[in-house]
Scaffold this motif. Structure first.
Motif, PDB file in Angstrom:
ATOM      1  N   ALA A 102     -79.759 -29.701-100.777  1.00  0.00           N
ATOM      2  CA  ALA A 102     -80.781 -29.545-101.816  1.00  0.00           C
ATOM      3  C   ALA A 102     -80.203 -29.850-103.195  1.00  0.00           C
ATOM      4  CB  ALA A 102     -81.354 -28.129-101.776  1.00  0.00           C
ATOM      5  N   TRP A 103     -79.010 -29.341-103.485  1.00  0.00           N
ATOM      6  CA  TRP A 103     -78.389 -29.549-104.793  1.00  0.00           C
ATOM      7  C   TRP A 103     -77.971 -31.022-104.972  1.00  0.00           C
ATOM      8  CZ3 TRP A 103     -78.294 -28.535-109.513  1.00  0.00           C
ATOM      9  CH2 TRP A 103     -77.200 -28.763-110.350  1.00  0.00           C
ATOM     10  N   GLU A 104     -77.400 -31.625-103.944  1.00  0.00           N
ATOM     11  CA  GLU A 104     -76.999 -33.029-104.040  1.00  0.00           C
ATOM     12  C   GLU A 104     -78.211 -33.922-104.290  1.00  0.00           C
ATOM     13  OE1 GLU A 104     -73.939 -34.354-104.106  1.00  0.00           O
ATOM     14  OE2 GLU A 104     -73.108 -32.318-104.028  1.00  0.00           O
ATOM     15  N   TYR A 105     -79.334 -33.598-103.651  1.00  0.00           N
ATOM     16  CA  TYR A 105     -80.573 -34.363-103.858  1.00  0.00           C
ATOM     17  C   TYR A 105     -81.011 -34.281-105.320  1.00  0.00           C
ATOM     18  CZ  TYR A 105     -85.622 -35.202-103.930  1.00  0.00           C
ATOM     19  OH  TYR A 105     -86.870 -35.639-104.270  1.00  0.00           O
ATOM     20  N   ARG A 106     -81.019 -33.083-105.904  1.00  0.00           N
ATOM     21  CA  ARG A 106     -81.432 -32.926-107.312  1.00  0.00           C
ATOM     22  C   ARG A 106     -80.535 -33.736-108.246  1.00  0.00           C
ATOM     23  NH1 ARG A 106     -84.025 -30.032-103.633  1.00  0.00           N
ATOM     24  NH2 ARG A 106     -86.029 -29.287-104.452  1.00  0.00           N
ATOM     25  N   LYS A 107     -79.247 -33.735-107.958  1.00  0.00           N
ATOM     26  CA  LYS A 107     -78.330 -34.463-108.831  1.00  0.00           C
ATOM     27  C   LYS A 107     -78.629 -35.963-108.848  1.00  0.00           C
ATOM     28  CE  LYS A 107     -74.350 -32.892-107.218  1.00  0.00           C
ATOM     29  NZ  LYS A 107     -72.899 -32.667-107.114  1.00  0.00           N
ATOM     30  N   GLN A 108     -79.216 -36.456-107.773  1.00  0.00           N
ATOM     31  CA  GLN A 108     -79.525 -37.883-107.695  1.00  0.00           C
ATOM     32  C   GLN A 108     -80.869 -38.237-108.318  1.00  0.00           C
ATOM     33  OE1 GLN A 108     -78.881 -38.821-103.416  1.00  0.00           O
ATOM     34  NE2 GLN A 108     -77.331 -40.218-104.201  1.00  0.00           N
ATOM     35  N   VAL A 109     -81.844 -37.308-108.304  1.00  0.00           N
ATOM     36  CA  VAL A 109     -83.211 -37.710-108.663  1.00  0.00           C
ATOM     37  C   VAL A 109     -83.739 -37.140-109.973  1.00  0.00           C
ATOM     38  CG1 VAL A 109     -83.820 -38.076-106.231  1.00  0.00           C
ATOM     39  CG2 VAL A 109     -84.337 -35.862-107.305  1.00  0.00           C
ATOM     40  N   VAL A 110     -83.115 -36.096-110.537  1.00  0.00           N
ATOM     41  CA  VAL A 110     -83.652 -35.502-111.774  1.00  0.00           C
ATOM     42  C   VAL A 110     -82.543 -35.089-112.734  1.00  0.00           C
ATOM     43  CG1 VAL A 110     -85.819 -34.574-110.845  1.00  0.00           C
ATOM     44  CG2 VAL A 110     -83.748 -33.182-110.745  1.00  0.00           C
ATOM     45  N   ASP A 111     -82.974 -34.819-113.959  1.00  0.00           N
ATOM     46  CA  ASP A 111     -82.110 -34.174-114.945  1.00  0.00           C
ATOM     47  C   ASP A 111     -81.965 -32.720-114.501  1.00  0.00           C
ATOM     48  OD1 ASP A 111     -81.050 -32.873-117.147  1.00  0.00           O
ATOM     49  OD2 ASP A 111     -82.921 -32.940-118.282  1.00  0.00           O
ATOM     50  N   THR A 112     -80.756 -32.306-114.179  1.00  0.00           N
ATOM     51  CA  THR A 112     -80.548 -30.972-113.593  1.00  0.00           C
ATOM     52  C   THR A 112     -80.296 -29.887-114.625  1.00  0.00           C
ATOM     53  OG1 THR A 112     -78.197 -31.448-113.274  1.00  0.00           O
ATOM     54  CG2 THR A 112     -79.665 -31.889-111.403  1.00  0.00           C
ATOM     55  N   ASP A 113     -80.423 -30.206-115.919  1.00  0.00           N
ATOM     56  CA  ASP A 113     -80.239 -29.157-116.923  1.00  0.00           C
ATOM     57  C   ASP A 113     -81.221 -28.018-116.662  1.00  0.00           C
ATOM     58  OD1 ASP A 113     -78.959 -28.217-119.435  1.00  0.00           O
ATOM     59  OD2 ASP A 113     -81.021 -28.288-120.158  1.00  0.00           O
ATOM     60  N   SER A 114     -82.479 -28.390-116.391  1.00  0.00           N
ATOM     61  CA  SER A 114     -83.470 -27.432-115.914  1.00  0.00           C
ATOM     62  C   SER A 114     -84.278 -28.126-114.829  1.00  0.00           C
ATOM     63  CB  SER A 114     -84.401 -26.979-117.040  1.00  0.00           C
ATOM     64  OG  SER A 114     -83.695 -26.183-117.972  1.00  0.00           O
ATOM     65  N   CYS A 115     -84.320 -27.534-113.655  1.00  0.00           N
ATOM     66  CA  CYS A 115     -85.026 -28.171-112.534  1.00  0.00           C
ATOM     67  C   CYS A 115     -85.261 -27.148-111.429  1.00  0.00           C
ATOM     68  CB  CYS A 115     -84.223 -29.350-111.982  1.00  0.00           C
ATOM     69  SG  CYS A 115     -82.678 -28.881-111.143  1.00  0.00           S
ATOM     70  N   ARG A 116     -86.131 -27.515-110.497  1.00  0.00           N
ATOM     71  CA  ARG A 116     -86.281 -26.717-109.271  1.00  0.00           C
ATOM     72  C   ARG A 116     -85.182 -27.146-108.322  1.00  0.00           C
ATOM     73  NH1 ARG A 116     -91.807 -24.581-107.152  1.00  0.00           N
ATOM     74  NH2 ARG A 116     -91.205 -23.308-108.947  1.00  0.00           N
ATOM     75  N   VAL A 117     -84.348 -26.207-107.944  1.00  0.00           N
ATOM     76  CA  VAL A 117     -83.190 -26.520-107.111  1.00  0.00           C
ATOM     77  C   VAL A 117     -83.527 -26.406-105.627  1.00  0.00           C
ATOM     78  CG1 VAL A 117     -80.762 -26.025-106.698  1.00  0.00           C
ATOM     79  CG2 VAL A 117     -81.725 -25.572-108.933  1.00  0.00           C
ATOM     80  N   ILE A 118     -84.386 -25.438-105.290  1.00  0.00           N
ATOM     81  CA  ILE A 118     -84.813 -25.285-103.896  1.00  0.00           C
ATOM     82  C   ILE A 118     -86.320 -25.087-103.880  1.00  0.00           C
ATOM     83  CG2 ILE A 118     -84.710 -23.815-101.840  1.00  0.00           C
ATOM     84  CD1 ILE A 118     -81.758 -23.338-102.469  1.00  0.00           C
ATOM     85  N   PHE A 119     -86.988 -25.877-103.043  1.00  0.00           N
ATOM     86  CA  PHE A 119     -88.442 -25.884-102.971  1.00  0.00           C
ATOM     87  C   PHE A 119     -88.891 -25.584-101.537  1.00  0.00           C
ATOM     88  CE2 PHE A 119     -92.518 -28.620-103.397  1.00  0.00           C
ATOM     89  CZ  PHE A 119     -93.263 -27.522-103.806  1.00  0.00           C
ATOM     90  N   GLY A 120     -88.486 -24.417-101.043  1.00  0.00           N
ATOM     91  CA  GLY A 120     -88.975 -23.903 -99.770  1.00  0.00           C
ATOM     92  C   GLY A 120     -88.923 -24.895 -98.626  1.00  0.00           C
ATOM     93  N   GLU A 121     -90.071 -25.030 -97.962  1.00  0.00           N
ATOM     94  CA  GLU A 121     -90.186 -25.866 -96.771  1.00  0.00           C
ATOM     95  C   GLU A 121     -89.750 -27.302 -97.018  1.00  0.00           C
ATOM     96  OE1 GLU A 121     -92.686 -22.348 -95.688  1.00  0.00           O
ATOM     97  OE2 GLU A 121     -91.961 -23.351 -97.493  1.00  0.00           O
ATOM     98  N   ALA A 122     -89.985 -27.824 -98.229  1.00  0.00           N
ATOM     99  CA  ALA A 122     -89.632 -29.211 -98.536  1.00  0.00           C
ATOM    100  C   ALA A 122     -88.124 -29.423 -98.579  1.00  0.00           C
ATOM    101  CB  ALA A 122     -90.261 -29.640 -99.858  1.00  0.00           C
ATOM    102  N   ASP A 123     -87.354 -28.322 -98.667  1.00  0.00           N
ATOM    103  CA  ASP A 123     -85.890 -28.383 -98.579  1.00  0.00           C
ATOM    104  C   ASP A 123     -85.390 -27.747 -97.278  1.00  0.00           C
ATOM    105  OD1 ASP A 123     -84.805 -29.686-100.983  1.00  0.00           O
ATOM    106  OD2 ASP A 123     -85.875 -28.111-102.052  1.00  0.00           O
ATOM    107  N   PHE A 124     -86.319 -27.549 -96.339  1.00  0.00           N
ATOM    108  CA  PHE A 124     -85.980 -26.994 -95.019  1.00  0.00           C
ATOM    109  C   PHE A 124     -85.362 -25.600 -95.112  1.00  0.00           C
ATOM    110  CE2 PHE A 124     -85.364 -31.637 -95.185  1.00  0.00           C
ATOM    111  CZ  PHE A 124     -86.490 -32.021 -94.464  1.00  0.00           C
ATOM    112  N   LEU A 125     -85.763 -24.885 -96.186  1.00  0.00           N
ATOM    113  CA  LEU A 125     -85.406 -23.474 -96.371  1.00  0.00           C
ATOM    114  C   LEU A 125     -86.718 -22.735 -96.643  1.00  0.00           C
ATOM    115  CD1 LEU A 125     -82.214 -23.864 -98.583  1.00  0.00           C
ATOM    116  CD2 LEU A 125     -82.275 -22.796 -96.304  1.00  0.00           C
ATOM    117  N   PRO A 126     -87.517 -22.516 -95.619  1.00  0.00           N
ATOM    118  CA  PRO A 126     -88.889 -22.046 -95.812  1.00  0.00           C
ATOM    119  C   PRO A 126     -88.988 -20.683 -96.484  1.00  0.00           C
ATOM    120  CG  PRO A 126     -88.274 -21.954 -93.484  1.00  0.00           C
ATOM    121  CD  PRO A 126     -87.192 -22.706 -94.195  1.00  0.00           C
ATOM    122  N   GLY A 127     -89.889 -20.605 -97.462  1.00  0.00           N
ATOM    123  CA  GLY A 127     -90.214 -19.315 -98.058  1.00  0.00           C
ATOM    124  C   GLY A 127     -89.391 -18.934 -99.275  1.00  0.00           C
ATOM    125  N   ILE A 128     -88.548 -19.828 -99.780  1.00  0.00           N
ATOM    126  CA  ILE A 128     -87.756 -19.478-100.968  1.00  0.00           C
ATOM    127  C   ILE A 128     -87.813 -20.610-101.991  1.00  0.00           C
ATOM    128  CG2 ILE A 128     -85.530 -20.346-100.075  1.00  0.00           C
ATOM    129  CD1 ILE A 128     -84.259 -17.834-101.476  1.00  0.00           C
TER     130      ILE A 128
END
Length: 400
Positions: free
Chosen positions: A87-113
């Motif tokens: 999840a973190w490696e993906y964010r580093k590639q696609v967005v400015d990580t200064d402020s971002c959603r780091v984990i998006f539940g089911e879409a990061d295969f970590l359901p419910g968080i």
């Protein structure tokens, strides 16, 4: 980990088999073996074919949330660390990580968080019993990964205060995970500075999903008179101000939101150009029309008018009403930025509703662009709930 096996009914699990993340209570034929709610269980099709593993909770209509399609995978610390690292490696590639959603539940295969990063602070929202057991491990892993990248997280705040937790048989929780810290956090997005209140703000404190949509309005704003409806803490309004708008009026029904928006305007030295007013948008738009007010750009960023299929009809009326009112206030050849953040107001219905609004007020729309949520809120195909934000920019022309 338990030794329990959940077997599906014959013909059930169609969404699951096409990549969906959930098994509903009415799809379960039997549960065999010893387990507690929140445990990891093995999933079998009606004929015994293994479909993967997930965590079970009989209190919820979402009886099983899938963690993996691999029947042999161990859902242990190593597995969780792998998911968090991905999840973190993906964010580093696609967005400015200064402020971002780091984990998006089911879409990061970590359901419910859900975990949002605001500068050097993390905000956690844990909404499912099974993932709650891994919450501390997930947070600690994230902090370690960020530290390896030179990012020191100074505090973590939990906002697990959504009502959906009660449907999981859980209490609402809110407070510090670790040492206390100042919960007013300053962030910068698109060059705009904000004070984010992670303790009292809506959801995790700030809506990061519109980051690049806010940037998309910049090209429309130089020299423009702008109206920003449902401004919340002023994000679109402040982007318009920094982009060179002549004047901006931001409107929201929340006194707290308007107070925070004014605070953010001062932070960006935009107090004289960007004005905020506490008012009901549905009441204000007709008033502005009666007064003959006209704007070059109108922005509509309403809260979700529907959170269930049962209230879609009323939601359609609401979206149609604000869009047609907004179109009446736009100068010929001006621009409308309009969006819906309701998953149930899908692309087709939202698009049709805007078209009906334009017909009702005899306006012609030229689509400038269609956008959706920022890529740190990835849309997982087959997980329909992960696709919720629809964002249009139109040029609005009089019928001639």
């Amino acid at each position: 980990m338990s030794n329990a096996i959940v077997t599906l009914k014959k013909g059930a699990g169609r969404t699951l088999k096409s990549g969906g993340p959930w098994i509903y209570d009415n799809e379960v034929a039997s549960i065999l073996g010893n387990f507690e709610d929140g445990d990891i269980v093995l999933i079998h099709d009606f004929d015994g074919y293994p479909l993967g593993k997930g965590f079970i909770n009989r209190n919820s209509k979402l009886t099983v949330r899938m963690m993996t399609r691999n029947k042999d995978a161990e859902i242990d610390e190593e597995f969780i660390r792998m998911r968090v690292k991905n999840a973190w490696e993906y964010r580093k590639q696609v967005v400015d990580t200064d402020s971002c959603r780091v984990i998006f539940g089911e879409a990061d295969f970590l359901p419910g968080i859900v975990i949002d990063k605001f500068s050097d602070v993390l905000v956690v929202q844990s909404l499912a019993l099974g993932i709650d057991r891994f919450k501390v491990l997930i947070v600690d892993t994230l902090k370690q990964l960020m530290k390896e990248d030179g990012i020191v997280i100074r505090g973590v705040y939990e906002r697990s205060d959504a009502k959906v937790r009660k449907q999981e048989g859980m209490e609402c929780v809110k407070g510090f995970l670790g040492e206390p810290f100042d919960t007013k956090v300053e962030i910068t997005e698109n060059g705009v500075r904000y004070l984010v209140d992670v303790k009292e703000g809506q959801k995790t404190g700030f809506f990061l999903d519109q980051k690049y949509n806010r940037k998309a309005i910049w090209k429309l704003c130089p020299g423009a008179r702008v109206l920003d409806c449902f401004t919340h803490t002023g994000s679109f309004a402040l982007n318009a101000g920094l982009a060179g708008a002549e004047s901006v009026l931001g409107v929201d029904a929340s006194e707290l939101g308007v107070a925070q928006a004014r605070e953010n305007a001062a932070l960006n030295h935009l107090e004289e150009k960007v004005e905020f007013r506490c008012a009901d948008v549905f009441e204000l738009l007709p008033e502005l029309e009666k007064r003959g007010e006209k704007f070059d750009v109108v922005i509509l960023d309403p809260p979700a008018f529907t959170k269930s299929r049962n209230s879609i009809k009323n939601a359609v009326k609401g979206y149609r009403e604000i869009n047609l009112r907004a179109m009446k206030l736009i100068k010929d050849g001006g621009y409308l930025a309009t969006c819906s953040c309701s998953h149930f107001m899908d692309y087709e219905l939202f698009t049709r509703t805007i078209g009906q609004a334009a017909q009702n007020v005899h306006k012609r729309l030229r689509q400038v662009e269609f956008r959706t949520q920022a890529p740190d809120h990835p849309i997982l195909w087959a997980a329909d709930d992960s696709y919720y934000l629809k964002f249009y920019i139109f040029q609005v022309c009089d019928e001639k």
